[in-house]
Design a protein around this motif. Structure first.
Motif, PDB file in Angstrom:
ATOM      1  N   GLY A  89       2.356   2.576  -4.665  1.00 18.76           N
ATOM      2  CA  GLY A  89       4.005   2.927  -5.012  1.00 18.76           C
ATOM      3  C   GLY A  89       4.454   3.058  -6.769  1.00 18.76           C
ATOM      4  N   ALA A  90       4.979   1.886  -7.075  1.00 17.05           N
ATOM      5  CA  ALA A  90       4.998   1.429  -8.437  1.00 17.05           C
ATOM      6  C   ALA A  90       3.830   2.034  -9.426  1.00 17.05           C
ATOM      7  CB  ALA A  90       5.644  -0.287  -8.343  1.00 17.05           C
ATOM      8  N   LEU A  91       2.494   1.437  -9.697  1.00 19.67           N
ATOM      9  CA  LEU A  91       1.666   1.965 -10.090  1.00 19.67           C
ATOM     10  C   LEU A  91       1.329   3.652 -10.223  1.00 19.67           C
ATOM     11  CD1 LEU A  91      -0.953  -0.586 -10.029  1.00 19.67           C
ATOM     12  CD2 LEU A  91       0.322  -0.675 -11.380  1.00 19.67           C
ATOM     13  N   VAL A  92       1.798   4.464  -9.043  1.00 22.47           N
ATOM     14  CA  VAL A  92       1.822   6.248  -9.088  1.00 22.47           C
ATOM     15  C   VAL A  92       2.976   6.394 -10.082  1.00 22.47           C
ATOM     16  CG1 VAL A  92       2.357   7.829  -7.269  1.00 22.47           C
ATOM     17  CG2 VAL A  92       0.558   6.273  -7.409  1.00 22.47           C
ATOM     18  N   GLY A  93       4.572   5.715  -9.583  1.00 22.56           N
ATOM     19  CA  GLY A  93       5.065   5.738 -10.226  1.00 22.56           C
ATOM     20  C   GLY A  93       5.206   5.491 -11.650  1.00 22.56           C
ATOM     21  N   LEU A  94       4.913   5.012 -12.064  1.00 24.56           N
ATOM     22  CA  LEU A  94       4.923   4.784 -13.451  1.00 24.56           C
ATOM     23  C   LEU A  94       4.072   5.899 -14.538  1.00 24.56           C
ATOM     24  CD1 LEU A  94       4.700   0.795 -13.244  1.00 24.56           C
ATOM     25  CD2 LEU A  94       6.602   2.249 -14.948  1.00 24.56           C
ATOM     26  N   GLY A  95       2.693   6.146 -13.976  1.00 23.28           N
ATOM     27  CA  GLY A  95       1.808   6.812 -14.391  1.00 23.28           C
ATOM     28  C   GLY A  95       1.656   7.806 -14.442  1.00 23.28           C
ATOM     29  N   SER A 120       0.128  11.505  -3.886  1.00 25.98           N
ATOM     30  CA  SER A 120      -0.109  10.448  -4.419  1.00 25.98           C
ATOM     31  C   SER A 120      -0.329   9.317  -3.988  1.00 25.98           C
ATOM     32  CB  SER A 120      -0.074  10.703  -5.615  1.00 25.98           C
ATOM     33  OG  SER A 120      -0.301  11.468  -6.293  1.00 25.98           O
ATOM     34  N   THR A 121       0.545   8.880  -3.369  1.00 29.83           N
ATOM     35  CA  THR A 121       0.880   7.809  -2.188  1.00 29.83           C
ATOM     36  C   THR A 121      -0.053   7.353  -1.456  1.00 29.83           C
ATOM     37  OG1 THR A 121       3.237   6.773  -4.004  1.00 29.83           O
ATOM     38  CG2 THR A 121       2.565   5.181  -1.515  1.00 29.83           C
ATOM     39  N   ALA A 176       0.130   6.357  10.793  1.00 30.67           N
ATOM     40  CA  ALA A 176       1.244   5.169  11.548  1.00 30.67           C
ATOM     41  C   ALA A 176       1.330   4.511   9.814  1.00 30.67           C
ATOM     42  CB  ALA A 176       0.930   3.968  11.940  1.00 30.67           C
ATOM     43  N   MET A 177       0.070   4.265   9.516  1.00 30.14           N
ATOM     44  CA  MET A 177      -0.080   3.558   7.805  1.00 30.14           C
ATOM     45  C   MET A 177       0.106   4.512   7.213  1.00 30.14           C
ATOM     46  SD  MET A 177      -3.340   0.811   6.363  1.00 30.14           S
ATOM     47  CE  MET A 177      -3.286   0.995   4.993  1.00 30.14           C
ATOM     48  N   MET A 178       0.138   6.113   6.887  1.00 28.87           N
ATOM     49  CA  MET A 178       0.390   6.871   5.891  1.00 28.87           C
ATOM     50  C   MET A 178       1.795   6.899   5.579  1.00 28.87           C
ATOM     51  SD  MET A 178      -2.644   9.438   5.780  1.00 28.87           S
ATOM     52  CE  MET A 178      -2.174  10.593   4.650  1.00 28.87           C
ATOM     53  N   MET A 179       2.520   7.212   6.430  1.00 30.68           N
ATOM     54  CA  MET A 179       3.584   7.632   6.953  1.00 30.68           C
ATOM     55  C   MET A 179       4.797   6.760   5.613  1.00 30.68           C
ATOM     56  SD  MET A 179       4.592   9.342  10.398  1.00 30.68           S
ATOM     57  CE  MET A 179       5.747   9.349  11.010  1.00 30.68           C
ATOM     58  N   PRO A 180       5.136   5.112   6.357  1.00 30.73           N
ATOM     59  CA  PRO A 180       5.428   4.027   5.497  1.00 30.73           C
ATOM     60  C   PRO A 180       5.322   3.855   4.124  1.00 30.73           C
ATOM     61  CG  PRO A 180       4.471   3.253   6.899  1.00 30.73           C
ATOM     62  CD  PRO A 180       3.983   4.523   7.229  1.00 30.73           C
ATOM     63  N   ALA A 181       3.558   4.483   4.043  1.00 27.97           N
ATOM     64  CA  ALA A 181       3.092   4.493   2.548  1.00 27.97           C
ATOM     65  C   ALA A 181       3.457   5.374   1.745  1.00 27.97           C
ATOM     66  CB  ALA A 181       2.057   4.596   2.663  1.00 27.97           C
ATOM     67  N   MET A 182       4.385   6.704   2.481  1.00 28.95           N
ATOM     68  CA  MET A 182       4.721   7.737   1.567  1.00 28.95           C
ATOM     69  C   MET A 182       6.178   8.304   1.290  1.00 28.95           C
ATOM     70  SD  MET A 182       1.768  10.703   3.297  1.00 28.95           S
ATOM     71  CE  MET A 182       2.365  12.122   2.291  1.00 28.95           C
ATOM     72  N   PHE A 183       6.468   7.673   2.432  1.00 29.24           N
ATOM     73  CA  PHE A 183       8.043   8.132   2.714  1.00 29.24           C
ATOM     74  C   PHE A 183       9.355   6.266   2.401  1.00 29.24           C
ATOM     75  CE2 PHE A 183       5.778  11.269   5.459  1.00 29.24           C
ATOM     76  CZ  PHE A 183       5.852  12.731   3.893  1.00 29.24           C
ATOM     77  N   VAL A 184      10.132   6.899   1.183  1.00 23.46           N
ATOM     78  CA  VAL A 184      10.371   5.579   0.724  1.00 23.46           C
ATOM     79  C   VAL A 184      11.790   5.287   1.641  1.00 23.46           C
ATOM     80  CG1 VAL A 184       9.221   4.856  -1.312  1.00 23.46           C
ATOM     81  CG2 VAL A 184      10.941   6.575  -1.316  1.00 23.46           C
ATOM     82  N   ASN A 185      12.383   4.252   1.297  1.00 28.96           N
ATOM     83  CA  ASN A 185      13.925   4.049   1.524  1.00 28.96           C
ATOM     84  C   ASN A 185      14.611   4.380  -0.136  1.00 28.96           C
ATOM     85  OD1 ASN A 185      16.554   3.810   2.298  1.00 28.96           O
ATOM     86  ND2 ASN A 185      15.959   1.488   3.294  1.00 28.96           N
ATOM     87  N   SER A 186      14.684   6.071  -0.291  1.00 29.62           N
ATOM     88  CA  SER A 186      15.526   6.314  -1.239  1.00 29.62           C
ATOM     89  C   SER A 186      16.493   5.911  -1.053  1.00 29.62           C
ATOM     90  CB  SER A 186      15.047   7.868  -2.128  1.00 29.62           C
ATOM     91  OG  SER A 186      15.055   8.901  -0.487  1.00 29.62           O
ATOM     92  N   ILE A 194      -3.149  -4.947   8.721  1.00 29.17           N
ATOM     93  CA  ILE A 194      -2.972  -3.389   8.286  1.00 29.17           C
ATOM     94  C   ILE A 194      -1.763  -3.418   7.483  1.00 29.17           C
ATOM     95  CG2 ILE A 194      -2.433  -1.458   9.379  1.00 29.17           C
ATOM     96  CD1 ILE A 194      -4.203  -1.436  11.407  1.00 29.17           C
ATOM     97  N   VAL A 195      -0.471  -3.894   8.567  1.00 23.23           N
ATOM     98  CA  VAL A 195       1.011  -3.608   8.208  1.00 23.23           C
ATOM     99  C   VAL A 195       0.996  -4.510   6.602  1.00 23.23           C
ATOM    100  CG1 VAL A 195       2.905  -5.262   8.144  1.00 23.23           C
ATOM    101  CG2 VAL A 195       1.554  -4.527  10.684  1.00 23.23           C
ATOM    102  N   THR A 196       0.185  -5.350   6.002  1.00 23.59           N
ATOM    103  CA  THR A 196       0.466  -5.787   4.657  1.00 23.59           C
ATOM    104  C   THR A 196      -0.574  -5.344   3.567  1.00 23.59           C
ATOM    105  OG1 THR A 196       0.252  -8.610   5.767  1.00 23.59           O
ATOM    106  CG2 THR A 196      -0.323  -7.898   3.282  1.00 23.59           C
ATOM    107  N   VAL A 197      -1.670  -4.243   3.977  1.00 24.03           N
ATOM    108  CA  VAL A 197      -2.238  -3.747   3.412  1.00 24.03           C
ATOM    109  C   VAL A 197      -1.234  -2.737   2.584  1.00 24.03           C
ATOM    110  CG1 VAL A 197      -4.296  -2.030   2.829  1.00 24.03           C
ATOM    111  CG2 VAL A 197      -4.915  -4.316   3.632  1.00 24.03           C
ATOM    112  N   ALA A 198      -1.170  -1.666   4.338  1.00 14.99           N
ATOM    113  CA  ALA A 198       0.032  -0.946   4.015  1.00 14.99           C
ATOM    114  C   ALA A 198       1.626  -1.057   2.824  1.00 14.99           C
ATOM    115  CB  ALA A 198       0.432  -0.150   5.208  1.00 14.99           C
ATOM    116  N   SER A 199       2.214  -1.974   3.320  1.00 18.86           N
ATOM    117  CA  SER A 199       2.838  -2.437   2.622  1.00 18.86           C
ATOM    118  C   SER A 199       2.860  -2.384   0.827  1.00 18.86           C
ATOM    119  CB  SER A 199       3.471  -3.989   3.052  1.00 18.86           C
ATOM    120  OG  SER A 199       4.053  -3.752   4.368  1.00 18.86           O
ATOM    121  N   LEU A 200       1.302  -2.881   0.657  1.00 19.02           N
ATOM    122  CA  LEU A 200       1.305  -3.120  -0.867  1.00 19.02           C
ATOM    123  C   LEU A 200       1.108  -2.114  -1.377  1.00 19.02           C
ATOM    124  CD1 LEU A 200      -1.485  -6.362  -0.440  1.00 19.02           C
ATOM    125  CD2 LEU A 200       1.056  -6.029  -1.586  1.00 19.02           C
ATOM    126  N   VAL A 201       0.746  -1.188  -0.370  1.00 26.31           N
ATOM    127  CA  VAL A 201       0.120   0.082  -1.273  1.00 26.31           C
ATOM    128  C   VAL A 201       1.536   0.611  -0.795  1.00 26.31           C
ATOM    129  CG1 VAL A 201      -0.320   2.610  -0.087  1.00 26.31           C
ATOM    130  CG2 VAL A 201      -2.091   0.897   0.454  1.00 26.31           C
TER     131      VAL A 201
END
Length: 302
Positions: free
Chosen positions: A232-238, A76-77, A97-107, A220-227
């Protein structure tokens, strides 16, 4: 406001202080980080995952819920990042390059420590499941994206089987299913290594961040970081209620879904020459901004 300051002070500041020590060490000593990465992947992570799952009360149904939640949250992210990339009119490499760091978190390095400080050991056990599934997705879907779809099904399977925590999950599951009791010295040794994992993870994270090279594509960096952080937080909560998550499982999964981008994204991007500077910059900015968003998320679910 006192609650937010308390969360930032007690739950997040210790994590950043330890990572900061690693950053200074990496910047000044410039150590060979490859050996530390291998130690974390092949020794620390499996022992931590095994000790947590073998002793936990996580049942098969809850394990399945967390697995499905993680998969859907990551995808979803990724959709959100793809939509943002379309709006910014990015080319194929920049989009990946934008999708990868948005999807895969430092879990792992980051997420496990924050979850333990904020919600305790029971939540840490659930976060370990998220960490394993996220790792599998990084080394399969993440590699597939970075390689530009040039990965065969057999290659993807080999990637899965090269992730040591997978074997730790299987072994811990077999021990629990068969009610096997391992010799006490072995259990204590595994537990000791597991206990050492989280602080070492944070030190390694700091060293990894000290190697990041930044670029000036800040829109690009700012938008990707906010996504990554907000999206990610909104997706997680939902998603959490949809998968029936509650209690510490709810807290652990939402917290993990809200983490900053994983440093491993930069390694994969460098290996496949997918805008590594852009990916590194997203990882760095999302990590620096994460205290703000994580404080709000933890306050909302604590």
């Amino acid at each position: 406001m006192d609650v937010l300051i308390g969360i930032l002070y007690h739950d997040l500041l210790p994590v950043f202080l330890v990572a900061g020590v690693g950053y200074l060490f990496g910047h000044l000593a410039k150590p060979d980080i490859r050996a530390a990465n291998q130690l974390a992947l092949y020794v620390l992570s499996p022992c931590l995952v095994f000790s947590l799952i073998a002793k936990s009360e996580v049942g098969g149904q809850e394990f399945g819920q967390i697995t499905a939640y993680t998969l859907v949250a990551v995808l979803s992210t990724g959709v959100l990042a793809w939509l943002a990339a379309r709006m910014l009119r990015l080319d194929g490499a920049q989009t990946r390059a934008m999708m990868m760091p948005a999807m895969f978190v430092n879990s792992g390095n980051f997420g496990l420590a924050v979850t333990q400080f904020a919600f305790g050991d029971e939540a840490l056990t659930r976060a370990a499941v998220y960490f394993v599934i996220n790792s599998l997705l990084v080394y399969t879907l993440g590699m597939y994206m970075a390689a530009g779809n040039n990965v065969s099904p057999w290659g993807a399977l080999k990637r899965v089987m090269s992730v040591p925590p997978v074997y730790a999950v299987l072994l811990a599951g077999a021990v629990r299913a068969t009610h096997t009791t391992l010799p006490e010295p072995i259990l204590r040794a595994i537990s000791l290594i597991g206990q050492a994992s989280i602080p070492v993870f944070l030190l390694i994270l700091g060293v990894q961040l000290s190697r990041v090279s930044l670029v000036r594509q800040w829109h690009i960096v700012t938008v990707a970081s906010l996504v990554r952080l907000v999206g990610g937080a909104l997706v997680g909560l939902g998603l959490a209620p949809l998968f029936g998550l509650s209690g510490v499982a709810y807290q652990a999964c939402v917290a993990e879904a809200s983490m900053p981008a994983a440093v491993v994204n930069t390694i994969i991007a460098s290996e496949h020459d997918v805008e590594p500077g852009l990916v590194s910059s997203i990882v760095m900015l999302s990590t620096l901004l994460s205290p703000i968003t994580l404080t709000l998320v933890i306050a909302a679910i604590k």
